[in-house]
Design a protein around this motif. Structure first.
Motif, PDB file in Angstrom:
ATOM      1  N   UNK A 117       0.826  -1.209   0.000  1.00 28.75           N
ATOM      2  CA  UNK A 117       0.000   0.000   0.000  1.00 28.75           C
ATOM      3  C   UNK A 117       0.864   1.264   0.000  1.00 28.75           C
ATOM      4  N   UNK A 118       1.894   1.300   0.843  1.00 29.74           N
ATOM      5  CA  UNK A 118       2.769   2.479   0.926  1.00 29.74           C
ATOM      6  C   UNK A 118       3.545   2.670  -0.380  1.00 29.74           C
ATOM      7  N   UNK A 119       4.087   1.564  -0.893  1.00 31.14           N
ATOM      8  CA  UNK A 119       4.849   1.636  -2.145  1.00 31.14           C
ATOM      9  C   UNK A 119       3.947   2.116  -3.283  1.00 31.14           C
ATOM     10  N   UNK A 120       2.736   1.560  -3.333  1.00 26.54           N
ATOM     11  CA  UNK A 120       1.790   1.977  -4.357  1.00 26.54           C
ATOM     12  C   UNK A 120       1.397   3.435  -4.215  1.00 26.54           C
ATOM     13  N   UNK A 121       1.274   3.907  -2.969  1.00 25.68           N
ATOM     14  CA  UNK A 121       0.913   5.302  -2.734  1.00 25.68           C
ATOM     15  C   UNK A 121       1.997   6.250  -3.244  1.00 25.68           C
ATOM     16  N   UNK A 122       3.263   5.887  -3.025  1.00 29.76           N
ATOM     17  CA  UNK A 122       4.366   6.726  -3.526  1.00 29.76           C
ATOM     18  C   UNK A 122       4.412   6.717  -5.058  1.00 29.76           C
ATOM     19  N   UNK A 123       4.110   5.563  -5.655  1.00 30.09           N
ATOM     20  CA  UNK A 123       4.041   5.498  -7.119  1.00 30.09           C
ATOM     21  C   UNK A 123       2.891   6.369  -7.631  1.00 30.09           C
ATOM     22  N   UNK A 124       1.800   6.408  -6.859  1.00 29.50           N
ATOM     23  CA  UNK A 124       0.672   7.266  -7.199  1.00 29.50           C
ATOM     24  C   UNK A 124       1.098   8.727  -7.251  1.00 29.50           C
ATOM     25  N   UNK A 125       1.875   9.134  -6.244  1.00 31.31           N
ATOM     26  CA  UNK A 125       2.366  10.508  -6.203  1.00 31.31           C
ATOM     27  C   UNK A 125       3.285  10.806  -7.385  1.00 31.31           C
ATOM     28  N   UNK A 126       3.971   9.767  -7.866  1.00 32.86           N
ATOM     29  CA  UNK A 126       4.890   9.938  -9.000  1.00 32.86           C
ATOM     30  C   UNK A 126       4.167   9.913 -10.341  1.00 32.86           C
ATOM     31  N   UNK A 127       2.845   9.705 -10.308  1.00 34.59           N
ATOM     32  CA  UNK A 127       2.070   9.738 -11.552  1.00 34.59           C
ATOM     33  C   UNK A 127       1.641   8.387 -12.078  1.00 34.59           C
ATOM     34  N   UNK A 128       1.992   7.308 -11.367  1.00 33.61           N
ATOM     35  CA  UNK A 128       1.571   5.962 -11.776  1.00 33.61           C
ATOM     36  C   UNK A 128       0.321   5.596 -10.983  1.00 33.61           C
ATOM     37  N   UNK A 129      -0.815   5.460 -11.660  1.00 28.88           N
ATOM     38  CA  UNK A 129      -2.076   5.202 -10.973  1.00 28.88           C
ATOM     39  C   UNK A 129      -2.124   3.768 -10.435  1.00 28.88           C
ATOM     40  N   UNK A 130      -2.053   3.634  -9.118  1.00 25.57           N
ATOM     41  CA  UNK A 130      -2.104   2.316  -8.477  1.00 25.57           C
ATOM     42  C   UNK A 130      -3.230   2.246  -7.443  1.00 25.57           C
ATOM     43  N   UNK A 131      -4.176   3.172  -7.505  1.00 21.16           N
ATOM     44  CA  UNK A 131      -5.248   3.233  -6.502  1.00 21.16           C
ATOM     45  C   UNK A 131      -6.029   1.926  -6.434  1.00 21.16           C
ATOM     46  N   UNK A 132      -6.452   1.421  -7.601  1.00 24.89           N
ATOM     47  CA  UNK A 132      -7.246   0.184  -7.627  1.00 24.89           C
ATOM     48  C   UNK A 132      -6.439  -0.994  -7.094  1.00 24.89           C
ATOM     49  N   UNK A 133      -5.124  -0.978  -7.330  1.00 26.26           N
ATOM     50  CA  UNK A 133      -4.259  -2.047  -6.854  1.00 26.26           C
ATOM     51  C   UNK A 133      -4.198  -2.040  -5.326  1.00 26.26           C
ATOM     52  N   UNK A 134      -4.088  -0.853  -4.741  1.00 29.89           N
ATOM     53  CA  UNK A 134      -4.000  -0.713  -3.287  1.00 29.89           C
ATOM     54  C   UNK A 134      -5.294  -1.172  -2.626  1.00 29.89           C
ATOM     55  N   UNK A 135      -6.425  -0.663  -3.119  1.00 27.49           N
ATOM     56  CA  UNK A 135      -7.726  -1.012  -2.535  1.00 27.49           C
ATOM     57  C   UNK A 135      -8.030  -2.493  -2.747  1.00 27.49           C
ATOM     58  N   UNK A 136      -7.769  -2.979  -3.951  1.00 24.93           N
ATOM     59  CA  UNK A 136      -8.009  -4.389  -4.245  1.00 24.93           C
ATOM     60  C   UNK A 136      -7.183  -5.307  -3.370  1.00 24.93           C
ATOM     61  N   UNK A 137      -5.938  -4.914  -3.105  1.00 27.75           N
ATOM     62  CA  UNK A 137      -5.068  -5.703  -2.239  1.00 27.75           C
ATOM     63  C   UNK A 137      -5.644  -5.792  -0.831  1.00 27.75           C
ATOM     64  N   UNK A 138      -6.134  -4.656  -0.318  1.00 21.13           N
ATOM     65  CA  UNK A 138      -6.707  -4.628   1.033  1.00 21.13           C
ATOM     66  C   UNK A 138      -7.957  -5.504   1.112  1.00 21.13           C
ATOM     67  N   UNK A 139      -8.831  -5.380   0.111  1.00 18.68           N
ATOM     68  CA  UNK A 139     -10.073  -6.152   0.104  1.00 18.68           C
ATOM     69  C   UNK A 139      -9.770  -7.648  -0.056  1.00 18.68           C
ATOM     70  N   UNK A 140      -8.913  -7.981  -1.014  1.00 16.15           N
ATOM     71  CA  UNK A 140      -8.560  -9.379  -1.242  1.00 16.15           C
ATOM     72  C   UNK A 140      -7.898 -10.012  -0.037  1.00 16.15           C
TER      73      UNK A 140
END
Length: 244
Positions: free
Chosen positions: A67-90
Motif C-alpha cells: 500500500x505504501x509503495x503503491x501510494x508513492x508510485x501514485x504521487x509519481x504519476x503511476x495510478x495504483x489506486x485500484x491495486x492498493x484497494x483491491x489488495x486490502x479487500x482481497x
C-alpha cells in the motif's frame, strides 16, 4: 500469431514475477517477525505484548508495504489506486475466508461470546468506517488519518482488555546483532518483493485489459495473506485456536 504468442509469453512472465514478488514478501515478513520477536524477548517483553504488537502488525507487513509503495508510485504519476484497494479487500477476504477456513478444517476453534462481541463489533465498525470514507470515491489524507487513529485506538483497547492472563516472559539467548540483521534484511526483501509485485501486476492488468483491482483481489490479496495463513496453521496444529 507471433504477436499473440509474444503477449502470452509476457503475460506468463508477469505472472511469474508476481508470484516471485509474493514469495519475497512472505519470506521477508518471516525474517522481520522472527527478528522482531527475538529482539522483543531479548529485552524482556511479555508474550502477550509480543502477540498484540509484533505478530499482529508484522503479519500485515506485506499489505502495508504494498500500500505504501503503491501510494508513492501514485504521487509519481503511476495510478495504483485500484491495486492498493483491491489488495486490502482481497487480503481481508483471504484472512477471514481462506485462513480461518483452513484453520477450522485442521482443528476445532472456540471463541467466547465476549471475545466475538468485542472484536467482531470492531471488525464490522471498521468496514462501515471505510464504507463512509469512500462514499465520494476517494480516500483523503484526513480520512486516512482517521482510519489510522481508529486502528491505534483498537490496539490500545485490545492491550488494556487482554484479560487476566499471567504475564509470561521467555528469556531469549543469542547475539542481538543477528536478530537486528534478520529484521533489517527482512525489510529489504519485503520492499523488493513489493516493487516486483506492484509493477508486474500493473503490467499484467494492462496486458489483459482488466482492472488492477481484479488482479489485486484474486492474486495479490490472497498471496499477502500467506503470513497469517502460516501463523494460523502452526497455531492450529499446536491446538492454540485462540491465536488462529
Amino acid at each position: 500469431l507471433h504477436h499473440t504468442k509474444r503477449v502470452q509469453y509476457r503475460s506468463m512472465q508477469d505472472l511469474g514475477f508476481i508470484l516471485l514478488g509474493l514469495a519475497l514478501l512472505w519470506g521477508g515478513t518471516e525474517l522481520v517477525i522472527d527478528g522482531a520477536v527475538n529482539i522483543a524477548r531479548r529485552y524482556g517483553l511479555s508474550e502477550i505484548l509480543i502477540g498484540l504488537t509484533v505478530l499482529a502488525i508484522g503479519s500485515d507487513l506485506p499489505e502495508t508495504v504494498v500500500a505504501m509503495h503503491g501510494a508513492f508510485l501514485n504521487l509519481a504519476g503511476v495510478d495504483t489506486s485500484a491495486l492498493i484497494v483491491g489488495n486490502a479487500i482481497g487480503s481481508a477476504f483471504g484472512q477471514i475466508g481462506m485462513v480461518m477456513g483452513i484453520a477450522g478444517l485442521i482443528t476445532y476453534l472456540t471463541l467466547s461470546e465476549r471475545f466475538i462481541f468485542m472484536h467482531g463489533s470492531v471488525l464490522l465498525l471498521s468496514v462501515i468506517l471505510l464504507f463512509f470514507a469512500g462514499q465520494d470515491g476517494a480516500i483523503s489524507r484526513i480520512e486516512g488519518a482517521v482510519l489510522i487513529g481508529a486502528f491505534v485506538i483498537y490496539m490500545v483497547m485490545a492491550f488494556k482488555t487482554r484479560g487476566d492472563h499471567k504475564e509470561e516472559f521467555i528469556e531469549q539467548k543469542g547475539n542481538v546483532f543477528y536478530f537486528w540483521a534478520s529484521l533489517i534484511a527482512g525489510l529489504v526483501v519485503v520492499y523488493v518483493g513489493s516493487d516486483l509485485t506492484i509493477l508486474s501486476a500493473t503490467a499484467l492488468a494492462e496486458r489483459f485489459g482488466v482492472s488492477q483491482s481484479l488482479i489485486a483481489i484474486v492474486v495479490i490479496g490472497a498471496g499477502t495473506s500467506l503470513p497469517e495463513l502460516s501463523i494460523s496453521i502452526s497455531a492450529a496444529l499446536k491446538k492454540q485456536g485462540g491465536l488462529s
